[in-house]
Structure formats: C-alpha cells, structure tokens
Design an enzyme around this catalytic site. Structure first.
Site, PDB file in Angstrom:
ATOM      1  N   ASP A   1      -5.521   3.251  13.822  1.00  0.00           N
ATOM      2  CA  ASP A   1      -6.244   2.199  13.099  1.00  0.00           C
ATOM      3  C   ASP A   1      -7.461   1.901  13.981  1.00  0.00           C
ATOM      4  OD1 ASP A   1      -5.775   0.185  10.663  1.00  0.00           O
ATOM      5  OD2 ASP A   1      -6.575  -1.022  12.285  1.00  0.00           O
TER       6      ASP A   1
ATOM      7  N   ASN B   1     -13.747   5.973  11.977  1.00  0.00           N
ATOM      8  CA  ASN B   1     -13.082   7.044  11.234  1.00  0.00           C
ATOM      9  C   ASN B   1     -13.238   6.887   9.724  1.00  0.00           C
ATOM     10  OD1 ASN B   1     -10.205   7.668   9.783  1.00  0.00           O
ATOM     11  ND2 ASN B   1     -10.884   9.324  11.098  1.00  0.00           N
TER      12      ASN B   1
ATOM     13  N   LYS C   1       3.081  -2.354  11.258  1.00  0.00           N
ATOM     14  CA  LYS C   1       1.796  -2.277  11.961  1.00  0.00           C
ATOM     15  C   LYS C   1       2.035  -2.651  13.413  1.00  0.00           C
ATOM     16  CE  LYS C   1      -2.491  -1.298  10.926  1.00  0.00           C
ATOM     17  NZ  LYS C   1      -2.968  -0.446   9.819  1.00  0.00           N
TER      18      LYS C   1
ATOM     19  N   LYS D   1       0.843  -1.199   0.000  1.00  0.00           N
ATOM     20  CA  LYS D   1       0.000   0.000   0.000  1.00  0.00           C
ATOM     21  C   LYS D   1       0.878   1.249   0.000  1.00  0.00           C
ATOM     22  CE  LYS D   1      -3.093   0.068   3.256  1.00  0.00           C
ATOM     23  NZ  LYS D   1      -3.893   0.321   4.485  1.00  0.00           N
TER      24      LYS D   1
HETATM   25  P1  NDP Z   1     -12.499   2.731  14.026  1.00  0.00           P
HETATM   26  O1  NDP Z   1     -12.092   2.086  15.277  1.00  0.00           O
HETATM   27  O2  NDP Z   1     -12.624   4.204  13.951  1.00  0.00           O
HETATM   28  O3  NDP Z   1     -13.883   2.112  13.519  1.00  0.00           O
HETATM   29  C1  NDP Z   1     -14.012   0.747  13.285  1.00  0.00           C
HETATM   30  C2  NDP Z   1     -15.456   0.451  12.937  1.00  0.00           C
HETATM   31  O4  NDP Z   1     -15.536  -0.901  12.492  1.00  0.00           O
HETATM   32  C3  NDP Z   1     -16.371   0.579  14.121  1.00  0.00           C
HETATM   33  O5  NDP Z   1     -17.655   0.936  13.689  1.00  0.00           O
HETATM   34  C4  NDP Z   1     -16.366  -0.836  14.691  1.00  0.00           C
HETATM   35  O6  NDP Z   1     -17.504  -1.182  15.425  1.00  0.00           O
HETATM   36  C5  NDP Z   1     -16.310  -1.663  13.422  1.00  0.00           C
HETATM   37  N1  NDP Z   1     -15.623  -2.918  13.731  1.00  0.00           N
HETATM   38  C6  NDP Z   1     -14.345  -3.049  14.164  1.00  0.00           C
HETATM   39  N2  NDP Z   1     -14.051  -4.328  14.394  1.00  0.00           N
HETATM   40  C7  NDP Z   1     -15.152  -5.002  14.095  1.00  0.00           C
HETATM   41  C8  NDP Z   1     -15.481  -6.373  14.124  1.00  0.00           C
HETATM   42  N3  NDP Z   1     -14.583  -7.307  14.524  1.00  0.00           N
HETATM   43  N4  NDP Z   1     -16.714  -6.726  13.714  1.00  0.00           N
HETATM   44  C9  NDP Z   1     -17.614  -5.786  13.320  1.00  0.00           C
HETATM   45  N5  NDP Z   1     -17.356  -4.470  13.277  1.00  0.00           N
HETATM   46  C10 NDP Z   1     -16.155  -4.093  13.672  1.00  0.00           C
HETATM   47  O7  NDP Z   1     -11.452   2.204  12.920  1.00  0.00           O
HETATM   48  P2  NDP Z   1     -11.133   2.806  11.493  1.00  0.00           P
HETATM   49  O8  NDP Z   1     -12.334   3.414  10.885  1.00  0.00           O
HETATM   50  O9  NDP Z   1      -9.884   3.596  11.608  1.00  0.00           O
HETATM   51  O10 NDP Z   1     -10.733   1.472  10.688  1.00  0.00           O
HETATM   52  C11 NDP Z   1     -11.696   0.725   9.949  1.00  0.00           C
HETATM   53  C12 NDP Z   1     -10.980  -0.134   8.933  1.00  0.00           C
HETATM   54  O11 NDP Z   1     -10.239   0.688   8.040  1.00  0.00           O
HETATM   55  C13 NDP Z   1      -9.950  -1.126   9.508  1.00  0.00           C
HETATM   56  O12 NDP Z   1      -9.939  -2.279   8.708  1.00  0.00           O
HETATM   57  C14 NDP Z   1      -8.634  -0.390   9.354  1.00  0.00           C
HETATM   58  O13 NDP Z   1      -7.550  -1.269   9.303  1.00  0.00           O
HETATM   59  C15 NDP Z   1      -8.863   0.288   8.012  1.00  0.00           C
HETATM   60  N6  NDP Z   1      -8.049   1.454   7.720  1.00  0.00           N
HETATM   61  C16 NDP Z   1      -7.994   2.528   8.560  1.00  0.00           C
HETATM   62  C17 NDP Z   1      -7.251   3.636   8.226  1.00  0.00           C
HETATM   63  C18 NDP Z   1      -7.239   4.869   9.048  1.00  0.00           C
HETATM   64  O14 NDP Z   1      -6.668   5.852   8.607  1.00  0.00           O
HETATM   65  N7  NDP Z   1      -7.862   4.891  10.200  1.00  0.00           N
HETATM   66  C19 NDP Z   1      -6.441   3.671   6.987  1.00  0.00           C
HETATM   67  C20 NDP Z   1      -6.619   2.522   6.140  1.00  0.00           C
HETATM   68  C21 NDP Z   1      -7.380   1.460   6.519  1.00  0.00           C
HETATM   69  P3  NDP Z   1     -17.382  -1.321  17.028  1.00  0.00           P
HETATM   70  O15 NDP Z   1     -17.274   0.065  17.543  1.00  0.00           O
HETATM   71  O16 NDP Z   1     -18.622  -2.025  17.420  1.00  0.00           O
HETATM   72  O17 NDP Z   1     -16.142  -2.142  17.288  1.00  0.00           O
HETATM   73  O1  2IT Z   2      -4.140   0.778   7.408  1.00  0.00           O
HETATM   74  C1  2IT Z   2      -3.658   1.922   7.288  1.00  0.00           C
HETATM   75  O2  2IT Z   2      -3.165   2.318   6.228  1.00  0.00           O
HETATM   76  C2  2IT Z   2      -3.709   2.815   8.455  1.00  0.00           C
HETATM   77  N1  2IT Z   2      -4.250   2.431   9.489  1.00  0.00           N
HETATM   78  C3  2IT Z   2      -3.097   4.181   8.395  1.00  0.00           C
HETATM   79  C4  2IT Z   2      -1.616   4.109   8.612  1.00  0.00           C
HETATM   80  C5  2IT Z   2      -0.911   5.434   8.736  1.00  0.00           C
HETATM   81  O3  2IT Z   2       0.294   5.368   9.038  1.00  0.00           O
HETATM   82  O4  2IT Z   2      -1.489   6.496   8.539  1.00  0.00           O
END
Ligand code: NDP
Ligand code: 2IT
Length: 449
Positions: free
Chosen positions: A170, A245, A130, A118
């Site tokens: 994350d 997020n 990570k 990525k």
């Molecule tokens: P958050 O913690 O902000 O939100 C996660 C969301 O997903 C929540 O609504 C949560 O619900 C739900 N969730 C998490 N785990 C589970 C599970 N096991 N089963 C069902 N629902 C679940 O995380 P992010 O939004 O930052 O991350 C979401 C995804 O995006 C992840 O896969 C992460 O790796 C990916 N990602 C994030 C980035 C970033 O910049 N933040 C960048 C690139 C990818 P609940 O509150 O009930 O747990």
């Molecule tokens: O999965 C991802 O790319 C992230 N959680 C963000 C990583 C970062 O360094 O901003």
C-alpha cells in the site's frame, strides 16, 4: 428510509464511535457504509437481529507491536506496527501494509473495514485486513528500509500465513519492501511459502500484472462507466493525483485508451505538462530513483511544477484521485464541476470527502468509490495466490484478461444493485450494498462468529 430505521442505524453508529474514540477515518468509513444500508435492513430484518453490522465493525483481531531498528548512523528508532484482521468470513485475511508517518490505528481500521467489502466485491475467496506502521520511508537508505522491514516481520510473522492472513503493499510499501518482508518471513519460518504475501517480484513467485493491476483496473472500470453514458477516454483530458504505484499505472492505461493525462502530483506539489505526462520520466524518477515529482521539470522544461499546488484546480474531463484519503474536498469538487469534469473515480482509498461526494453526485458527475474501482489490485493479488497455490505462472495477457473480467463483474454488480434498489447510476450505494450483502450472507450460515 423510515425514520425508525434511520434511528436504529444512527444508534449503531453512535455506539461504534463511542467504542472507538478518536479514530476519525474509521468513523468516516463506517458512516459511509451505514448511511447506505437502511433499504437493505428493511428488506432483510435478520441482518439487524443477527447484529451483523455491530459484528462486522468489530475487528476479529487487532495486533499492535513494537518495531525497533537501527539507522545507518547507529541510532536506535522505535516505530509502531499494526495488523488489523477484520474479517475472515470470505477467506484468509487479505489487505496491504502502509508505511507512512500518519499511520495510527484509526487509519488502519478504516482501510481494513473498506477492504472487507472490496474483497467481497471481487468475488474471490479473500477476507479483509490491513496493517502497517508509522515508519516514514522517505529519505531512508535501502539498508535502513531493509532493517526496518526485517524487524517488522519478526513480529508480524507470528500472525500471517497463506491460509491465515496474506499482506501486500500500500502507500510506502512496494516491490522493494515486499522482497525484504518475504525474505525475512522465509528465514524465520524456514518455509518457502510464496502464498503468504503478494506483490512479490517475478524472480521469486510474483504475478505478472500485479504491479499494474490497481491503476489498470481503475481505468477499466472508469471506461465501463463512461461507455454506459456513450463516452470514452478517447481525447479526454485527465488528472491523476499522486505519482506512486496506483497513479503510474492509471496514467499508463489512460494513455493506452486515448486519453491525455496532463498532471500528477506528490505530497510536495503538482506537475503540469500540456503535452501529456511522460511516463518514462515518471517511472525513472519514482520507481528507480525514489525522488520527488519536482525533478520532472528538469527533464521537460515546458512542464510546470507548482509547489504545494492543488491538482484539482486544473481543468479536466476526468479526475482520478490516486494518492490518499480525503484529498478531494467540497471546494475541489466545485472547482472540478465548474471546469467541466464529468467523471471522478477513486484509485486511492476514501480520497473524496463525504460532502464532496454529495456535491459530485448532485451535479450529475459520474462517481464511483474506491472499494469498487481500485479492487483490481487485491483481485490480482488473489490471482497471485492462485498461481502460488498451483506453482504456476500465467502470461501477462492471460492475467490481464482475468483482471478485466473481474472489473467487468464488479461494475455489473454495482450497476445492477443500484438499479435493484431504485438508485440507478449510484455506484456508491451499489458497491456498499452488494459488498455488505455478500459478507452478511456468508456470515450467517457460520453461526455466531
Ligand atoms: P505509493 O506509496 O506508491 O504512492 C502514494 C502517492 O500518493 C505518492 O505520490 C505520495 O506522495 C502520495 N501521497 C501519499 N500520502 C499522501 C499525503 N498524505 N498527502 C499527499 N500525497 C500523498 O502508494 P500507492 O500508489 O500504492 O497507493 C495510493 C493509494 O491507492 C492509497 O490510498 C492506497 O491505499 C490505494 N490503493 C493501493 C493499492 C495498491 O495496490 N498499491 C490497491 C488499492 C488502493 P509522497 O511520495 O510525497 O508521499
Ligand atoms: O487497498 C488495497 O486494496 C491494497 N492496498 C491492495 C491489497 C492487496 O492485498 O493486494
């Protein structure tokens, strides 16, 4: 692909599975990449001779540590912390921290492995890593979260730095946690070194657009895919799983581009609002109150909440999985197709199971993998590092324009690589090959590392 090449790749994969027992998510992520590399290895036999796959699949360094902390009642808890520094061939290790009870080495390694490719796709100078912990932030007070973050950083700070390894957020790690982590790093090192962590608040060295970047980037990328097919978000019905997020800012950008998000979710259930999800309410519940999505129905009586519901059962044109790994399986893919869905792109990391990807692709659904589509988050982290390095702050519009340019570049790279390898429109193969080749070509000149 020739059967000999197939056997060679299969042998490498077997070896990786045997060396990393029980790490099923890591195996899945490796297999997904290896399954697409045969054509590259035929073209570049030096990659095989140099044992590049075996080297890339072995993290450069893995750190596992104890995280003791005390809850508000005075009880002691012990969690496990991880940082897997996978590859520093393109730049300092870079990747988020995940706090979730499901975290173990296999999850951190799958995420770190994907992060290498990525980050290479972004074209920014960042390696792949990570980390995280099996700590469960749910139901914890602010003070408990702070004490946990401080204890976590007491160990982690030995291994990170702006030129070494730069964590970010994350699942379970957002602005609040990044603040506590940065504050403790500052105390421990006696250095104000903002480039050591990204996703910081604007008051102490953050970047505008970082909060929005993953969700916005996902939607920019999806919009480009739709446009290639003469389509757009205008008037489309969209599902966004999760409500964290990534999901929140994906929903925001979809609405800005004329689409209607009718449902989102958390791990307890699904909220459906035929009028379109009201984002102000979601932000209030999730970002400010840290509560459950169920609360939404009390603000919008016409909305429906389904405990343990499956979001993919709701008819849509575009589905954006933004919650977690393997949340969209074959059955879900079949339902989406039956209901007329034309496009699935990943905000989360590895949210679609391998079989479900095959089902989507063989039914002509536009599909692109997270390592391309959600790269806007880490790319904007790299922009945050640039601003920190030159002690500058860019405007929202300038940073957003940079993000759009980066996403356009990733889209073009994936699209053109798929064409080059005679699989037009296959963004999965395009992303894997382009990412892998960038890492391989940076690795070879550095000697045996
Ligand atoms: P958050 O913690 O902000 O939100 C996660 C969301 O997903 C929540 O609504 C949560 O619900 C739900 N969730 C998490 N785990 C589970 C599970 N096991 N089963 C069902 N629902 C679940 O995380 P992010 O939004 O930052 O991350 C979401 C995804 O995006 C992840 O896969 C992460 O790796 C990916 N990602 C994030 C980035 C970033 O910049 N933040 C960048 C690139 C990818 P609940 O509150 O009930 O747990
Ligand atoms: O999965 C991802 O790319 C992230 N959680 C963000 C990583 C970062 O360094 O901003």
């Amino acid at each position: 692909m020739s059967s000999i090449m197939h056997e060679k790749i299969e042998a490498i994969y077997r070896q990786i599975v045997n060396r990393n027992p029980g790490e099923v998510e890591f195996h899945q992520a490796v297999k997904e990449v290896l399954d697409t590399l045969g054509v590259v290895l035929i073209k570049h036999p030096e990659y095989l001779d140099q044992k590049l796959i075996e080297r890339i699949c072995e993290p450069e360094r893995q750190i596992i540590f104890r995280v003791p902390w005390v809850d508000d009642k005075g009880e002691i808890h012990i969690n496990r912390g991880f940082r897997v520094q996978f590859s520093s061939v393109m730049g300092p290790y870079k990747g988020g921290l995940r706090f979730h009870p499901s975290v173990y080495l296999g999850i951190i390694k799958f995420l770190g492995f994907e992060q290498i490719f990525k980050n290479a796709l972004t074209g920014m100078p960042i390696g792949g890593a990570k980390g995280g912990s099996d700590f469960d932030p749910k139901g914890k007070s602010d003070a408990e979260i702070m004490r946990f973050c401080q204890s976590f950083m007491i160990e982690l700070h030995h291994y990170i730095g702006e030129h070494t390894d730069v964590p970010a957020g994350d699942i379970g790690v957002g602005g609040r946690e990044i603040g506590y982590l940065f504050g403790q790093y500052k105390r421990l090192t006696n250095k104000f070194e903002p480039g050591v962590i990204t996703g910081k608040g604007m008051a102490y060295g953050g970047s505008l657009v970082r909060k929005e970047a993953t969700g916005y980037g996902l939607v920019y990328f999806t919009d480009m895919m739709l446009k290639m097919k003469g389509e757009s978000f205008e008037g489309k019905t969209v599902l966004v799983s999760g409500s964290g997020n990534v999901a929140i800012y994906a929903m925001e950008k979809v609405a800005q581009l004329g689409g209607k998000v009718v449902a989102c979710s958390d791990s307890d259930g699904v909220i459906y609002d035929a009028d379109g999800i009201n984002l102000d309410t979601i932000k209030l519940i999730k970002e400010q109150q840290h509560k459950r999505i169920k609360e939404y129905a009390s603000y919008h009586p016409k909305a429906m909440y389904k405990e343990k519901g499956v979001i993919w059962d709701i008819p849509c044109d575009v589905a954006l999985p933004c919650a977690t790994q393997n949340e969209l399986n074959t059955k879900h893919a079949e339902t989406l197709i039956k209901n007329g869905c034309i496009c699935v792109t990943e905000g989360a990391n590895m949210p679609t199971t391998p079989d479900a990807i095959s089902v989507l692709q063989s039914n002509g659904v536009l599909y692109a993998p997270g390592k391309a589509t959600n790269a806007g988050g880490v790319a904007t982290s790299a922009l945050e590092m640039q601003q920190n390095a030159c002690r500058d702050t860019w405007t929202f519009d300038y940073t957003d324009a940079r993000l759009q340019t980066i996403m356009r570049g990733i889209h073009q790279t994936c699209y053109e690589t798929a064409e080059e390898y005679s699989v037009p429109g296959n963004y999965l193969i395009g992303a894997n090959i382009a990412g892998f080749c960038r890492v391989a070509n940076a690795m070879i000149p550095l000697g045996l590392i």
